[in-house]
Design an enzyme around this catalytic site. Structure first.
Site, PDB file in Angstrom:
ATOM      1  CG  HIS A 101       8.385  -7.518  -8.606  1.00  0.00           C
ATOM      2  ND1 HIS A 101       9.591  -6.481  -8.395  1.00  0.00           N
ATOM      3  CD2 HIS A 101       7.727  -6.617  -9.554  1.00  0.00           C
ATOM      4  CE1 HIS A 101       9.592  -5.397  -9.175  1.00  0.00           C
ATOM      5  NE2 HIS A 101       8.600  -5.697 -10.193  1.00  0.00           N
ATOM      6  CG  HIS A 103       4.740  -7.484 -13.112  1.00  0.00           C
ATOM      7  ND1 HIS A 103       3.946  -6.267 -12.488  1.00  0.00           N
ATOM      8  CD2 HIS A 103       6.050  -7.143 -12.949  1.00  0.00           C
ATOM      9  CE1 HIS A 103       4.963  -5.334 -12.449  1.00  0.00           C
ATOM     10  NE2 HIS A 103       6.123  -5.798 -12.649  1.00  0.00           N
TER      11      HIS A 103
HETATM   12  P1  AMP Z   1       8.297  -2.989 -12.073  1.00  0.00           P
HETATM   13  O1  AMP Z   1       8.289  -1.961 -12.808  1.00  0.00           O
HETATM   14  O2  AMP Z   1       8.186  -4.629 -12.598  1.00  0.00           O
HETATM   15  O3  AMP Z   1       9.481  -2.888 -10.868  1.00  0.00           O
HETATM   16  O4  AMP Z   1       6.921  -3.267 -10.966  1.00  0.00           O
HETATM   17  C1  AMP Z   1       6.664  -2.660 -10.184  1.00  0.00           C
HETATM   18  C2  AMP Z   1       5.374  -2.592  -9.686  1.00  0.00           C
HETATM   19  O5  AMP Z   1       5.093  -2.267  -8.372  1.00  0.00           O
HETATM   20  C3  AMP Z   1       4.464  -1.764 -10.563  1.00  0.00           C
HETATM   21  O6  AMP Z   1       3.624  -2.400 -11.199  1.00  0.00           O
HETATM   22  C4  AMP Z   1       4.023  -0.926  -9.341  1.00  0.00           C
HETATM   23  O7  AMP Z   1       2.394  -0.473  -9.911  1.00  0.00           O
HETATM   24  C5  AMP Z   1       3.681  -1.721  -8.331  1.00  0.00           C
HETATM   25  N1  AMP Z   1       4.070  -0.930  -7.138  1.00  0.00           N
HETATM   26  C6  AMP Z   1       4.734   0.287  -6.814  1.00  0.00           C
HETATM   27  N2  AMP Z   1       4.138   0.440  -5.433  1.00  0.00           N
HETATM   28  C7  AMP Z   1       3.368  -0.255  -4.759  1.00  0.00           C
HETATM   29  C8  AMP Z   1       2.883  -0.575  -3.687  1.00  0.00           C
HETATM   30  N3  AMP Z   1       2.861   0.353  -2.935  1.00  0.00           N
HETATM   31  N4  AMP Z   1       1.862  -1.519  -3.460  1.00  0.00           N
HETATM   32  C9  AMP Z   1       1.689  -2.474  -4.650  1.00  0.00           C
HETATM   33  N5  AMP Z   1       2.220  -2.379  -5.880  1.00  0.00           N
HETATM   34  C10 AMP Z   1       2.954  -1.348  -5.998  1.00  0.00           C
END
Ligand code: AMP
Ligand code: ZN
Length: 137
Positions: A101, A103
């Protein structure tokens, strides 16, 4: 291609809740539930790839295009002054969800978000040494 225990695969499939804001044939974008700033979204490929190392070039390009679309909207519709695109590859880089993903983090003049390093002059030899290793042979 979905992975059963993957949260983002479940969001793409509509099996887990998410606030979806954009989608196309290959990507879905939704709001991050722990936003760094107002309007923080995540762009994911519909297909499951764990991280930057796994995602094929063409899918990555599609994700970049989707991320830019969201960045443009953040500026136009949320009046963001700038945008950070961020990807975490690996636990050491704080990756917590192992479905690739981007951000898309809108930035606002004077917002309190701080990236976790304080830029300062580097050691020239260390910079040159790292550069030598990073250059194509
Ligand atoms: P990363 O640390 O780069 O893997 O980012 C994962 C992101 O996913 C974090 O910013 C979380 O806040 C976000 N996240 C986790 N669960 C969910 C969810 N159910 N819906 C939306 N965002 C999520
Ligand atoms: Zn997945």
């Amino acid at each position: 291609m979905a992975q059963d225990d993957c949260l983002f695969c479940q969001i793409v499939a509509g099996e887990a809740p998410a606030t979806i804001v954009d989608s196309d044939e290959a990507t879905v974008a939704f709001m991050d539930i722990n936003p760094a700033t107002r309007g923080h979204t995540l762009v994911v490929p519909r297909a499951h790839y764990a991280d930057l190392a796994e995602i094929p070039d063409d899918e990555l390009a599609t994700c970049v295009q989707a991320a830019r679309r969201l960045a443009e909207r953040a500026v136009e519709r949320l009046e963001a002054d700038g945008v950070n695109l961020l990807n975490a590859q690996g636990r050491a880089a704080w990756q917590t969800v192992f479905h690739f993903h981007f951000h898309v983090i809108p930035r606002y003049e004077g917002d309190p978000l701080r990236l976790p390093w304080t830029p300062g002059p580097g050691d020239p030899d260390e910079i040159a040494g790292a550069a030598a290793r990073l250059r194509d042979e």
